[in-house]
Design an enzyme around this catalytic site. Structure first.
Site, PDB file in Angstrom:
ATOM      1  N   GLU A   1      23.492   8.473  27.910  1.00 16.28           N
ATOM      2  CA  GLU A   1      23.015   8.186  26.629  1.00 16.28           C
ATOM      3  C   GLU A   1      23.920   7.090  25.785  1.00 16.28           C
ATOM      4  O   GLU A   1      25.299   7.163  26.184  1.00 16.28           O
ATOM      5  CB  GLU A   1      22.966   9.514  25.757  1.00 16.28           C
TER       6      GLU A   1
ATOM      7  N   CYS B   1      69.300  12.875  12.002  1.00 17.60           N
ATOM      8  CA  CYS B   1      68.628  11.457  11.731  1.00 17.60           C
ATOM      9  C   CYS B   1      67.814  11.486  10.691  1.00 17.60           C
ATOM     10  O   CYS B   1      66.864  12.076  10.539  1.00 17.60           O
ATOM     11  CB  CYS B   1      68.064  10.866  12.972  1.00 17.60           C
TER      12      CYS B   1
ATOM     13  N   ASP C   1       0.840  -1.158   0.109  1.00 20.40           N
ATOM     14  CA  ASP C   1      -0.334   0.055  -0.191  1.00 20.40           C
ATOM     15  C   ASP C   1       1.053   1.233  -0.081  1.00 20.40           C
ATOM     16  O   ASP C   1       0.528   2.206  -0.642  1.00 20.40           O
ATOM     17  CB  ASP C   1      -0.960  -0.097   1.488  1.00 20.40           C
ATOM     18  N   TYR C   2       1.779   1.208   0.612  1.00 13.40           N
ATOM     19  CA  TYR C   2       2.904   2.384   0.797  1.00 13.40           C
ATOM     20  C   TYR C   2       3.478   2.699  -0.524  1.00 13.40           C
ATOM     21  O   TYR C   2       3.837   3.684  -0.834  1.00 13.40           O
ATOM     22  CB  TYR C   2       4.010   2.024   1.790  1.00 13.40           C
TER      23      TYR C   2
ATOM     24  N   LYS D   1      34.267   4.295  27.020  1.00 13.23           N
ATOM     25  CA  LYS D   1      34.433   3.338  25.837  1.00 13.23           C
ATOM     26  C   LYS D   1      34.399   2.039  26.363  1.00 13.23           C
ATOM     27  O   LYS D   1      34.978   1.910  27.408  1.00 13.23           O
ATOM     28  CB  LYS D   1      35.851   3.827  25.120  1.00 13.23           C
TER      29      LYS D   1
ATOM     30  N   CYS E   1      66.732   9.433  19.852  1.00 14.16           N
ATOM     31  CA  CYS E   1      67.902   9.371  19.234  1.00 14.16           C
ATOM     32  C   CYS E   1      68.458  10.878  19.272  1.00 14.16           C
ATOM     33  O   CYS E   1      67.510  11.811  19.310  1.00 14.16           O
ATOM     34  CB  CYS E   1      67.758   9.280  17.655  1.00 14.16           C
TER      35      CYS E   1
ATOM     36  N   CYS F   1      70.174   5.897  12.099  1.00 12.70           N
ATOM     37  CA  CYS F   1      71.528   6.710  11.927  1.00 12.70           C
ATOM     38  C   CYS F   1      72.703   6.432  12.579  1.00 12.70           C
ATOM     39  O   CYS F   1      73.942   6.893  12.499  1.00 12.70           O
ATOM     40  CB  CYS F   1      71.334   8.001  11.931  1.00 12.70           C
TER      41      CYS F   1
ATOM     42  N   TYR G   1      20.365  14.023  19.563  1.00 19.34           N
ATOM     43  CA  TYR G   1      20.439  14.189  20.940  1.00 19.34           C
ATOM     44  C   TYR G   1      20.917  15.650  21.288  1.00 19.34           C
ATOM     45  O   TYR G   1      21.186  15.644  22.489  1.00 19.34           O
ATOM     46  CB  TYR G   1      21.984  13.406  21.294  1.00 19.34           C
TER      47      TYR G   1
ATOM     48  N   ASP H   1      27.296   4.089  17.197  1.00 17.92           N
ATOM     49  CA  ASP H   1      28.679   4.032  16.509  1.00 17.92           C
ATOM     50  C   ASP H   1      28.108   4.480  15.058  1.00 17.92           C
ATOM     51  O   ASP H   1      27.914   3.367  14.405  1.00 17.92           O
ATOM     52  CB  ASP H   1      29.082   2.573  16.738  1.00 17.92           C
TER      53      ASP H   1
ATOM     54  N   LYS I   1      26.090   5.470  23.121  1.00 13.18           N
ATOM     55  CA  LYS I   1      27.111   6.203  22.288  1.00 13.18           C
ATOM     56  C   LYS I   1      26.875   5.299  20.955  1.00 13.18           C
ATOM     57  O   LYS I   1      27.813   4.248  20.782  1.00 13.18           O
ATOM     58  CB  LYS I   1      28.392   6.197  22.710  1.00 13.18           C
TER      59      LYS I   1
ATOM     60  N   LEU J   1      34.596  14.507  22.329  1.00 13.57           N
ATOM     61  CA  LEU J   1      34.434  14.231  23.710  1.00 13.57           C
ATOM     62  C   LEU J   1      35.834  13.763  24.228  1.00 13.57           C
ATOM     63  O   LEU J   1      36.343  12.853  23.428  1.00 13.57           O
ATOM     64  CB  LEU J   1      33.273  13.286  24.092  1.00 13.57           C
TER      65      LEU J   1
ATOM     66  N   CYS K   1      70.725   4.241  17.618  1.00 16.08           N
ATOM     67  CA  CYS K   1      69.513   4.594  16.461  1.00 16.08           C
ATOM     68  C   CYS K   1      69.696   3.599  15.572  1.00 16.08           C
ATOM     69  O   CYS K   1      70.831   3.591  14.635  1.00 16.08           O
ATOM     70  CB  CYS K   1      69.504   6.034  16.253  1.00 16.08           C
TER      71      CYS K   1
END
Length: 660
Positions: free
Chosen positions: A110, A425, A34-35, A308, A420, A405, A220, A114, A112, A82, A402
């Site tokens: 809230e 270098c 129908d849509y 996280k 170093c 060098c 948000y 992704d 987070k 943040l 190093c």
């Protein structure tokens, strides 16, 4: 004709109601067949009468013509990132900092999502622009693509002159699985994860492709919420729902950080049960007045933090440990790993940071280790697995010389890093040049690490200043360097001469001096000569320039090698001055706040006017504020200005002041 016009209006109403029931309320009232029938009829009628098409017609959601490129959009307010928290201890430290400002606090937590940050702009209740976050100040206009996301309202419920909304565009897991299956069947490369798929879909030049990807959106944030009479984050979320947006329903309000930590731990175990990917939670101080007191750092608000989730961990083997020498001479040990799939991509190397970290974790060559992606991005060795040891593992030692060098390596007192000691270098030179030409520095496109290495190997350059002496004949013999590439590279090098003082300061690679500090120093001193003469006390007196940065600046410019390098740049014609405004500096040294809805300017335009005339466009009112420009529906900033006795100007009075 009148009957067809009324039919178009009826169809639009029915389709938008069906969209809201399905995408916003999750209560479908119409079958797909129908849509589709109603949508086909509307498309046919609008094709027959193109002058009847409106910006908020449901037909814009099917996508349109292919765009040639995206235009840049400057956000009305910076879209800041943040700071991150990875443990309960990090959250308690955040809470401690907040409670130094206020004794009581309420936190909104809230999920987070992704996905990809998308900023929406509405004018007279109609959605007129959708943009990516970009660098926080300037994003890309992706309006045609955003309009295909059916959960984003094209028209607000109320009559609103102007509204800026921030949210997250994302791809539900079901849409992601279906998309990858289709691409696999067509022999196309699959996406690594829903976030990459969402980002790629929203940045398609062909909005019809975006429409096919079945994206979604959670709102948000309302920029300038105070001016709408909203006093806290929970009121913002309610307001957004009232205007037709989808707000993630999983948010919670807590009065203590222990409750917040408990919720974070629970969500960490339940994260995979949602129909979309989440990589953590966002903790915000609810009250806007407290947010204003806490303020911002250069990169992020002090009143919010992102927790996280612990990353996915997999087992692999450390086959070797190699050393990479950075532009400041730091030797960074890097683990060479048996390739393994973690968090959506194959990883074969991971930084081990420093020798102290290797000793603390007791990581040896040949060890079986657990690997994850810190922040779901950076590969990191979590720990070794002692039960897997055979006795043949080898202890790693930092080299005395190093590897690039053969100069002596030294660990300075009080530092974990080994460096170093040679400023000549090759590795330091290479990494320094790579930084010099990077996008936020001198922005020389086409000059990647491989080309830089070839130029060094051929002894065509010894430092970044030598880039400005390169010729077409120098470039053509390089591997994979055709005529057009050489011409483009020479043009990019020439164009970089006019980047200005701020990017140049950042390009110099001074320790602790980032891009923002480069801009601050450029505005303060105006030229490289004046900056090089600055004293330690003068630098320490500048906001945003801390004592460590100031000490490094003074030391850096005192070096003969620095002075010689800058002189080479000067001789090459590199601009070493900040762009000066031709406007009279009538606001020099003054802090000015703008609040409310304006008729003559939008927010960014009036702030640029203030800056062009020497002033600082501040975000909060204090006793140091010179005056406040107040438009219609000015909120808490106006109230605070009245309380502090700060001068208040109307838009007309400000304009008169400019003309005088």
């Amino acid at each position: 004709m009148r009957d067809e016009f009324e039919r178009v209006r009826w169809l639009r109403g029915e389709i938008e109601t069906a969209n809201k029931q399905y995408y916003v309320l999750d209560q479908p009232t119409m079958t797909d067949a129908d849509y589709d029938a109603l949508m086909r009829e509307l498309i046919d009628l609008e094709a027959k009468h193109p002058d009847w098409v409106t910006p908020d017609s449901p037909t814009v959601r099917v996508g349109g013509e292919v765009a040639k490129e995206y235009t840049k959009v400057r956000h009305l307010e910076p879209l800041l990132s943040l700071d991150n928290a990875f443990s309960a201890e990090d959250l308690r430290e955040f809470d401690r900092r907040v409670r130094q400002v206020t004794s009581t606090v309420e936190y909104v937590v809230e999920l987070k999502i992704d996905g990809l940050t998308v900023a929406l702009t509405y004018e007279n209740s109609l959605m007129v622009r959708g943009a990516t976050r970009g660098d926080g100040e300037v994003g890309e206009d992706i309006t045609p693509n955003v309009k295909t996301v059916k959960s984003i309202p094209l028209r607000l419920k109320d009559d609103v002159p102007r509204l800026s909304v921030r949210g997250e565009g994302y791809m539900p897991k079901a849409s992601f699985a279906r998309l990858n299956q289709e691409r696999e069947e067509e022999g196309q490369a699959t996406f690594a994860n829903p976030r990459n798929a969402a980002a790629g879909s929203l940045r398609q030049l062909n909005s019809k492709i975006t429409a096919q990807r079945k994206l979604d959106y959670f709102a948000y944030q309302v920029l300038g919420a105070n001016e709408l009479g909203l006093h806290n984050q929970t009121e913002v979320l309610t307001y957004l729902k009232e205007q037709g947006f989808i707000v993630n329903p999983e948010y919670k309000v807590f009065g203590t950080i222990d409750e917040v930590i408990g919720f974070c731990e629970r969500m960490s175990s339940e994260r995979h049960g949602f129909s979309y990917d989440i990589d953590g939670l966002v903790i915000k101080v609810n009250d806007f007045a407290v947010q204003q007191e806490l303020g911002f750092t250069a990169k992020s608000p002090r009143w919010a933090i992102a927790y996280k989730f612990p990353a996915e961990q997999v087992e692999t083997v450390v086959e070797d440990i190699l050393i990479r020498v950075g532009r400041t001479g730091v030797l960074t040990p890097t683990a060479v790993l048996t390739p393994v799939l973690v968090a959506g991509s194959t990883v074969s190397r991971a930084t081990l940071h420093n020798l102290d970290n290797i000793r603390q974790k007791d990581i040896r060559i040949g060890d079986h280790v657990l690997l994850h992606k810190a922040g779901d991005v950076i590969p990191e060795v979590v720990k070794m697995l002692p039960e897997k040891r055979t006795g043949e593992e080898r202890i790693f030692e930092m080299p005395e010389f190093c590897p690039e060098c053969q100069s002596p390596v030294r660990q300075d007192e009080g530092e974990v890093a080994y460096r170093c000691q040679s400023i000549t270098c090759p590795a330091r030179q290479r990494e320094g040049i790579i930084h010099f030409v990077s996008r936020d520095a001198m922005a020389i496109d086409g000059l990647g690490p491989a080309v830089i290495q070839q130029l060094l190997d051929a002894r065509l350059i010894s430092d970044a200043a030598d880039l400005y002496s390169l010729t077409f004949e120098d470039l053509i013999p390089l591997e994979r360097m055709g005529k057009k590439s050489a011409e483009n590279l020479l043009k990019a090098i020439q164009d970089s001469k006019t980047r200005g003082l701020g990017p140049l300061i950042f390009a110099l690679g001074i320790r602790h001096t980032g891009e923002k500090a480069g801009k601050v120093l450029a505005q303060r001193f105006g030229s490289m000569d004046q900056l090089m003469k600055a004293s330690l006390e003068e630098l320490q007196g500048i906001p945003d320039i801390g004592p460590t940065m100031a000490e490094n600046l003074v030391y850096f410019f005192s070096l003969e090698s620095t002075q010689g390098f800058i002189e080479k740049l000067r001789q090459a014609g590199v601009d070493m001055t900040a762009e000066e405004s031709s406007k009279p500096q009538i606001f020099a040294g003054k802090s000015i706040v703008v609040t409310g809805s304006l008729e003559r300017w939008d927010r960014r335009e009036i702030e640029k006017v203030i800056e062009d005339h020497g002033g600082k466009a501040a975000s909060s009112v204090s006793k140091k504020t010179a005056f406040v420009v107040a438009g219609e529906k000015a909120g808490s900033k106006l109230t605070k200005a009245q309380e502090l006795g700060v001068q208040i100007l109307t838009e007309d009075e400000f304009d008169t002041l400019l003309k005088q």
